[in-house]
Enzyme design. Structure first.
Site, PDB file in Angstrom:
ATOM      1  N   SER A 134       0.853  -1.193   0.000  1.00 49.65           N
ATOM      2  CA  SER A 134       0.000   0.000   0.000  1.00 49.65           C
ATOM      3  C   SER A 134       0.881   1.231   0.000  1.00 49.65           C
ATOM      4  O   SER A 134       2.056   1.167   0.401  1.00 49.65           O
ATOM      5  CB  SER A 134      -0.878   0.001   1.261  1.00 49.65           C
ATOM      6  OG  SER A 134      -1.531   1.245   1.429  1.00 49.65           O
ATOM      7  N   TYR A 147      -2.674  -1.761  10.162  1.00 54.70           N
ATOM      8  CA  TYR A 147      -2.604  -1.823   8.698  1.00 54.70           C
ATOM      9  C   TYR A 147      -1.280  -1.259   8.195  1.00 54.70           C
ATOM     10  O   TYR A 147      -0.590  -1.874   7.380  1.00 54.70           O
ATOM     11  CB  TYR A 147      -3.782  -1.046   8.120  1.00 54.70           C
ATOM     12  CG  TYR A 147      -3.902  -1.071   6.613  1.00 54.70           C
ATOM     13  CD1 TYR A 147      -4.552  -2.117   5.972  1.00 54.70           C
ATOM     14  CD2 TYR A 147      -3.398  -0.032   5.837  1.00 54.70           C
ATOM     15  CE1 TYR A 147      -4.697  -2.139   4.593  1.00 54.70           C
ATOM     16  CE2 TYR A 147      -3.528  -0.044   4.458  1.00 54.70           C
ATOM     17  CZ  TYR A 147      -4.171  -1.096   3.842  1.00 54.70           C
ATOM     18  OH  TYR A 147      -4.304  -1.108   2.471  1.00 54.70           O
TER      19      TYR A 147
END
Length: 249
Positions: A134, A147
């Site tokens: 990401s 995350y």
């Protein structure tokens, strides 16, 4: 013969777009997903694909799924680690069980799928591993500690795999998506707005788009094109890299 491509979390969103790209280019795709109905629907829609239901955090299930794929296909040529999840809360309010769950799905799943896909690639002296990290794998964001930590860790793990197995003809790289038009993004907005005490539109600008140069959500197909390139023969000299497909940041 067409390549065998595994896409975890391939039933929807970025994962489905990736699977769709490989099928369009003539490959065969194993849709590995936790949700049977979604995986089956995706495989039926794609045609040259098959659904495999698997919890990527469960080692026995991962081993059985890899074996099932190898029972159907002669080898594993490409692995795309895409499965993920999100939980949003400030660190002081973040339940440890949720922190562990997020890390286990993102990082643990990447580890297990890679570990059990590698032997087939080693046997044929060729393979491509692409892990969907990401933009948060290189920059933080509020309320996403688990995350962000897991996405950073995916890059470190991938680089180690790249180094260990380069001599076996295997490459390992990460793709770092920016804000992409998926259900995962849409599901975050209400929680982010609640944490900040703002509207969902303000949350979109603050947390999702932020200072992104293009100022728009990316389309899943834009990510899929980069993944396909890294899996191609043209990318044979690219390994241990983290390719940002972020729209600028």
């Amino acid at each position: 013969m067409s390549r065998t491509v595994i896409v975890t979390g391939g039933g929807q969103g970025i994962g489905f777009a990736i699977a769709e790209k490989f099928v369009a280019e003539g490959d065969w795709v194993a849709i590995v997903d936790l949700k049977e109905e979604i995986a089956q629907a995706a495989a039926e829609r794609l045609g040259r694909a098959k659904a495999y239901v698997c919890d990527v955090t469960d080692e026995d299930q991962v081993k059985a799924t890899i074996q099932a794929i190898l029972n159907d296909r002669p080898s594993i040529d490409v692995l795309v680690n895409n499965a993920g999840m999100q939980y949003i809360a400030p660190v002081t309010d973040f339940p440890y069980a949720k922190f562990q769950q997020v890390v286990n799905v993102i990082l643990g799943g990447t580890f297990l799928m890679t570990k059990y896909s590698l032997p087939s690639m080693i046997d044929q002296k060729k393979g491509r591993i692409i892990t969907i990290s990401s933009g948060h794998g290189r920059r933080p964001d509020k309320y996403k500690s688990a995350y962000v930590a897991a996405k950073h860790a995916q890059i470190g793990f991938t680089n180690t795999v790249a180094m260990e197995y380069a001599s076996e003809g295997i490459t390992a790289n990460c793709v770092l998506p920016g804000p992409t038009r998926t259900q995962l993004i849409e599901n975050q907005l209400a929680d982010l707005a609640h944490q900040d005490g703002t509207s969902e539109e303000e949350a979109l600008q603050t947390h999702i788009l932020g200072n992104q140069w293009l100022g728009r959500l990316l389309e899943p197909a834009e990510l899929a094109a980069s993944v396909y390139f890294l899996a191609s023969d043209q990318a044979g000299a690219i390994t241990g890299e983290a390719l940002g497909v972020t729209g600028g940041e």
